[in-house]
Design an enzyme around this catalytic site. Structure first.
Site, PDB file in Angstrom:
ATOM      1  N   PRO A 118       1.075  -1.170  -0.032  1.00 10.50           N
ATOM      2  CA  PRO A 118      -0.130   0.072  -0.114  1.00 10.50           C
ATOM      3  C   PRO A 118       0.816   1.157   0.021  1.00 10.50           C
ATOM      4  CG  PRO A 118      -0.259  -1.255   2.005  1.00 10.50           C
ATOM      5  CD  PRO A 118       0.740  -2.068   1.312  1.00 10.50           C
ATOM      6  N   LEU A 123       5.501   1.832   4.669  1.00 12.37           N
ATOM      7  CA  LEU A 123       5.883   0.414   4.406  1.00 12.37           C
ATOM      8  C   LEU A 123       6.851   0.444   3.317  1.00 12.37           C
ATOM      9  CD1 LEU A 123       2.554  -1.799   4.810  1.00 12.37           C
ATOM     10  CD2 LEU A 123       4.343  -1.449   6.440  1.00 12.37           C
ATOM     11  N   GLY A 124       7.605   1.662   2.889  1.00 11.89           N
ATOM     12  CA  GLY A 124       8.507   1.899   1.956  1.00 11.89           C
ATOM     13  C   GLY A 124       7.953   1.527   0.496  1.00 11.89           C
ATOM     14  N   ASP A 168      15.781   3.700   3.963  1.00 13.72           N
ATOM     15  CA  ASP A 168      14.651   2.930   3.293  1.00 13.72           C
ATOM     16  C   ASP A 168      15.033   2.300   2.101  1.00 13.72           C
ATOM     17  OD1 ASP A 168      13.140   3.962   5.328  1.00 13.72           O
ATOM     18  OD2 ASP A 168      11.523   4.769   4.090  1.00 13.72           O
TER      19      ASP A 168
HETATM   20  O1  PMV Z   1       8.619   7.409   4.672  1.00 13.11           O
HETATM   21  P1  PMV Z   1       8.442   6.460   6.057  1.00 13.11           P
HETATM   22  O2  PMV Z   1       6.834   6.667   6.687  1.00 13.11           O
HETATM   23  O3  PMV Z   1       8.928   5.117   5.831  1.00 13.11           O
HETATM   24  O4  PMV Z   1       9.420   7.415   7.207  1.00 13.11           O
HETATM   25  C1  PMV Z   1      10.714   7.481   6.679  1.00 13.11           C
HETATM   26  C2  PMV Z   1      11.380   7.453   7.955  1.00 13.11           C
HETATM   27  C3  PMV Z   1      11.712   8.766   8.831  1.00 13.11           C
HETATM   28  O5  PMV Z   1      12.828   8.447   9.811  1.00 13.11           O
HETATM   29  C4  PMV Z   1      10.612   9.397   9.273  1.00 13.11           C
HETATM   30  C5  PMV Z   1      12.447   9.584   7.779  1.00 13.11           C
HETATM   31  C6  PMV Z   1      13.978   9.149   7.057  1.00 13.11           C
HETATM   32  O6  PMV Z   1      14.246   9.584   5.932  1.00 13.11           O
HETATM   33  O7  PMV Z   1      14.643   8.075   7.754  1.00 13.11           O
END
Ligand code: PMV
Length: 334
Positions: A118, A123-124, A168
């Site tokens: 989703p 969830l990346g 991520d």
């Molecule tokens: O985009 P998300 O919801 O996976 O969040 C990213 C994670 C954060 O630590 C909030 C931002 C980052 O760049 O690491």
């Protein structure tokens, strides 16, 4: 050497050996941040794992001079060389990647995206798109290494979120479970913990960029509190690394609950998420937000003994949920 120079060098070196692909396919997993979101932006370690839900990207060279992208969240079709800043579409990273590889070419590229993840819920999905997109698109013209693909993917992700920590895309590329910090990059955690994660979706879409800005604002107003939390988060993560080695799942659950308290303090939770976390904590070992927060998903840590019970608990309260396991493959190319 810049990425462009490196890619050009590889291309000229391999001119006689590379078989230029007319069509190429790649898939990358989504991810869960187990510990350390937000604090990772300020240099603290985070622990992430990739999950067994994937995005698959197929890229194809076409004669027409255009970049055409089709996905389950819409489509985008433009000629090359449009200013990135003027493109208002979540598919912008694909356009960026295709436009980059087409600089010295006369063809166009058609891109097809299929997703099991989703969107916009932590969830990346966008990182998996950037990684699978970078791999499928660049492999039409060269044979980049995983490191080069990661570099391209992070550049592409920056077209939608300038301040990404890169965590991520890194886990979507290399897979498994890893610790990550901005300065030292990633280091794989070699243990293969036998847990299941139950993901529950608040169905509130969030903008990572907006929430990261709000946290920055919180930090500026509460320097001491924030710096104290960074220290506590680091301490917690060092404990978690030991617990992971020993596969102590119940104790990991306690750390998850503790981490959630820190996330509450920096203001990224809300009423709905608190309710969902309460539901998760009734049966699982520990439940917390994953990713930016302000919406998106939470996850509950379980093993075979409480997996079904936790899923049922969420379903009874009408929360959309599913279980995932760690993916150990990362980026796959076909
Ligand atoms: O985009 P998300 O919801 O996976 O969040 C990213 C994670 C954060 O630590 C909030 C931002 C980052 O760049 O690491």
């Amino acid at each position: 050497m810049t990425l462009k120079q490196r890619l050009q060098k590889r291309k000229s070196n391999k001119f006689t050996t590379i078989c230029v692909h007319l069509k190429s396919k790649a898939s990358a997993p989504g991810k869960v941040i187990l510990f350390g979101e937000h604090f990772v932006v300020y240099g603290v370690k985070a622990i992430l794992c990739s999950i067994n839900k994937r995005i698959t990207v197929t890229a194809e060279k076409i004669n027409e001079r255009k970049i055409s992208i089709q996905s389950n969240i819409g489509s985008l079709e433009l000629e090359p060389n449009q200013p990135i800043i003027e493109i208002d579409s979540p598919l912008k990273p694909f356009y960026y990647l295709a436009n980059k590889v087409l600089q010295n070419e006369e063809s166009g590229i058609k891109i097809q995206v299929e997703s099991q993840i989703p969107t916009g819920v932590g969830l990346g999905s966008s990182s998996a798109c950037c990684v699978a997109g970078a791999a499928a698109i660049s492999k039409l013209f060269s044979e980049p290494s995983k490191e080069e693909i990661l570099e391209m993917a992070i550049e592409a992700e920056k077209t939608i979120f300038q301040n990404t920590s890169g965590a991520d895309c890194t886990v979507c590329t290399f897979g498994g479970i890893m610790e990550y910090d901005k300065e030292n990059g990633f280091s794989k955690i070699e243990s293969e913990p036998n847990f299941h994660l139950v993901i529950a979706n608040s169905n509130i879409e969030h903008s990572t960029e907006k929430i990261v800005k709000e946290v920055k604002f919180f930090k500026e107003k509460n320097e001491n509190v924030f710096s104290n939390l960074c220290d506590k988060e680091l301490e917690l993560i060092n404990d978690v690394l030991e617990l992971l080695k020993k596969n102590k799942i119940k104790k990991l659950g306690e750390k998850i609950k503790q981490n959630q308290k820190y996330l509450e303090t920096i203001g990224i939770s809300n009423e709905k998420m608190r309710k969902m976390i309460h539901v998760g904590n009734e049966i699982s070992f520990g439940t917390k937000i994953t990713g930016a927060g302000g919406g998106g998903c939470i996850f509950a840590l379980t093993d075979d003994t409480n997996l079904e019970g936790t899923l049922n608990q969420f379903k009874e309260k009408n929360y959309e949920c599913f279980s995932v396991k760690i993916d150990f493959q990362g980026l796959n190319t076909f």
